[in-house]
Scaffold this motif. Structure first.
Motif, PDB file in Angstrom:
ATOM      1  N   SER B  78       9.242  -1.448   6.941  1.00  0.00           N
ATOM      2  CA  SER B  78       8.088  -1.249   6.950  1.00  0.00           C
ATOM      3  C   SER B  78       7.602  -1.072   5.403  1.00  0.00           C
ATOM      4  O   SER B  78       6.425  -1.871   4.680  1.00  0.00           O
ATOM      5  CB  SER B  78       7.238   0.047   7.782  1.00  0.00           C
ATOM      6  OG  SER B  78       7.477  -0.021   9.070  1.00  0.00           O
ATOM      7  N   SER B  79       8.102  -0.504   4.610  1.00  0.00           N
ATOM      8  CA  SER B  79       8.075  -0.281   3.265  1.00  0.00           C
ATOM      9  C   SER B  79       8.057  -1.588   2.597  1.00  0.00           C
ATOM     10  O   SER B  79       7.525  -1.626   1.392  1.00  0.00           O
ATOM     11  CB  SER B  79       9.043   0.988   2.818  1.00  0.00           C
ATOM     12  OG  SER B  79       8.916   0.952   1.440  1.00  0.00           O
ATOM     13  N   TYR B  80       9.332  -2.192   2.976  1.00  0.00           N
ATOM     14  CA  TYR B  80       9.400  -3.661   2.306  1.00  0.00           C
ATOM     15  C   TYR B  80       8.126  -4.711   2.612  1.00  0.00           C
ATOM     16  O   TYR B  80       7.705  -5.404   1.834  1.00  0.00           O
ATOM     17  CB  TYR B  80      10.650  -4.319   2.940  1.00  0.00           C
ATOM     18  CG  TYR B  80      11.173  -5.441   1.930  1.00  0.00           C
ATOM     19  CD1 TYR B  80      11.872  -5.313   0.830  1.00  0.00           C
ATOM     20  CD2 TYR B  80      10.760  -6.673   2.254  1.00  0.00           C
ATOM     21  CE1 TYR B  80      12.275  -6.385   0.003  1.00  0.00           C
ATOM     22  CE2 TYR B  80      11.109  -7.931   1.545  1.00  0.00           C
ATOM     23  CZ  TYR B  80      11.826  -7.776   0.493  1.00  0.00           C
ATOM     24  OH  TYR B  80      12.356  -8.712  -0.222  1.00  0.00           O
ATOM     25  N   GLY B  83       4.336  -1.043   2.951  1.00  0.00           N
ATOM     26  CA  GLY B  83       3.895   0.021   3.330  1.00  0.00           C
ATOM     27  C   GLY B  83       3.183   0.278   4.492  1.00  0.00           C
ATOM     28  O   GLY B  83       2.632  -0.692   5.219  1.00  0.00           O
TER      29      GLY B  83
END
Lengths: 76, 88, 161, 79
Positions: B78-80, B83
């Protein structure tokens, strides 16, 4: 734990540590760090410290998520 | 090789698949395509945890390890992908 | 009674069919649940794979689904019989709630796998065979070739709809 | 000299060297490399069977990482 399993988990540990040191991208470093953790957890379970293994397995993602907070800020 | 028990052959299968998938995690160059191999590694480790020490608490430890590493993969992906702001 | 290697292969085939059918039944290849799953699917499609199979692989990575339920139920049955499998189902449900998922696929997979594996232990299989078999089954989906696995899953999803 | 001891020493040495001389000299690389000696120290404690020390150290490591992340964000906000 016999020697074969010991060698396999030790190989996971050494591979994860080496890849964590040698990678450049922060995301790839975090993924390699999780290979290192996968090598460590069986050693804790093999000693019979199951409560410690549960706590460590739940705490390790927390510290990864904390690092991801910094990574997301640094590479927008 | 004299008599290998069922537990030993099962744990050998799990551990060898774990080592192979760890090598493939390291060798893969695309960050997102590393994550399925990491999932195979966590399956193999969770299985070998249960086979290593059959005790009622081991299932709690294996489930905690599996859920923890899945949560970690979820956070990394999700962060890759940009966010949690464009999640839903 | 077959030997250990044959038993592990048979168990791998059985658990492959079990978790793929439960995942297809709950519509995992329909769309990515979280943005990370959609990103993985997009990356697999860019390499020549298929999009819906990529969604299913991304969902397997990002939340404990029927495959995790099958593995943990096998561990539970190996350690403590039927009660261990039910405890594994509860743990999978809790893990699904942690990962922002509704948790039906994982819990259903764990319950189905508990009774299936207990049934097979009565006819000569061991639950350890199913643990190793499940690891082999997940290796064929996620660990051999992402392109071919996503095409295969997409074809199965096309049959279902 | 059990294997946990040897592997823990290896992790501590390799991790400390990699924190001191990282490939890319920025905060994130050092912070991620700092995890390696932490796990090595955990493995070293494991070789002495100290369950309470392991639990405390695991919890404190996560807290330390959180504090480091806050400090880094504060420093980068000022710069």
């Amino acid at each position: 734990m016999n020697e074969l399993l010991l060698g396999a988990f030790g190989a996971l540990l050494v591979l994860g540590a080496g890849a964590t040191i040698l990678e450049h991208d922060p995301y790839k470093k975090i993924i390699s760090l999780s290979v290192l953790i996968a090598g460590i957890i069986p050693f804790i379970v093999d000693r019979g410290l199951l409560d410690v293994a549960t706590a460590v397995a739940l705490i390790a993602p927390l510290s990864t998520i904390f690092i991801l907070m910094a990574v997301r800020r640094a590479t927008p | 090789m004299e008599d290998i028990t069922t537990q030993e052959i099962a744990i050998l299968v799990c551990v060898s698949i774990g080592v192979i998938s760890a090598v493939r995690v390291i060798a893969e160059r695309n960050t997102m395509k590393k994550l399925p191999f990491l999932n195979v590694l966590s399956f193999a480790i969770a299985g070998s945890l249960a086979l290593l020490l059959p005790d009622p608490l081991t299932i709690l430890a294996a489930a905690a390890y599996f859920v923890g590493t899945t949560l970690e993969s979820n956070a990394i992906a999700s962060s890759y992908a940009g966010g949690p702001k464009n999640d839903e | 009674m077959p030997g250990d290697v044959e038993s592990i292969l048979i168990a791998a085939i059985i658990s492959w069919i079990l978790f793929v059918s439960i995942d297809l039944l709950f519509g995992l290849p329909k769309t990515g649940g979280v943005s990370g799953a959609r990103e993985i699917a997009g990356e697999i499609e860019r390499e020549g794979g298929s999009l819906h199979g990529g969604y299913m692989m991304g969902n397997i990575v990002c939340s404990p689904d029927a495959s995790a339920g099958t593995l943990l139920a096998a561990c539970g049955v190996y350690i403590a019989g039927i009660p261990g499998g039910l405890a594994a189902a509860v743990l999978v449900y809790v893990g699904n709630r942690i990962c922002y998922d509704r948790g039906y696929a994982g819990t259903t997979g764990a319950l189905a796998a508990t009774f299936l594996i207990y049934g097979f232990t009565t006819i000569g299989f061991s639950a350890a065979h199913f643990i190793a078999g499940m690891v082999i089954a997940i290796l064929t989906i996620q660990g051999i070739s992402h392109t071919h696995a996503s095409r295969l899953l997409s074809r199965l999803w096309g049959w279902r709809t | 000299m059990n294997p946990e001891f040897v592997l823990g020493l290896f992790l501590i040495l390799a991790g400390t060297v990699s924190v001191a001389f990282p490939r890319r000299k920025d905060y994130i690389t050092r912070l991620i490399n700092l995890e390696i000696p932490a796990w090595g120290l955990l493995l070293l404690m494991l070789s002495y069977n100290e369950a309470l020390a392991l639990l405390t150290f695991g919890a404190v490591t996560a807290l330390t990482v959180f504090i480091f992340v806050r400090v880094i964000q504060k420093r980068e906000g000022e710069a």
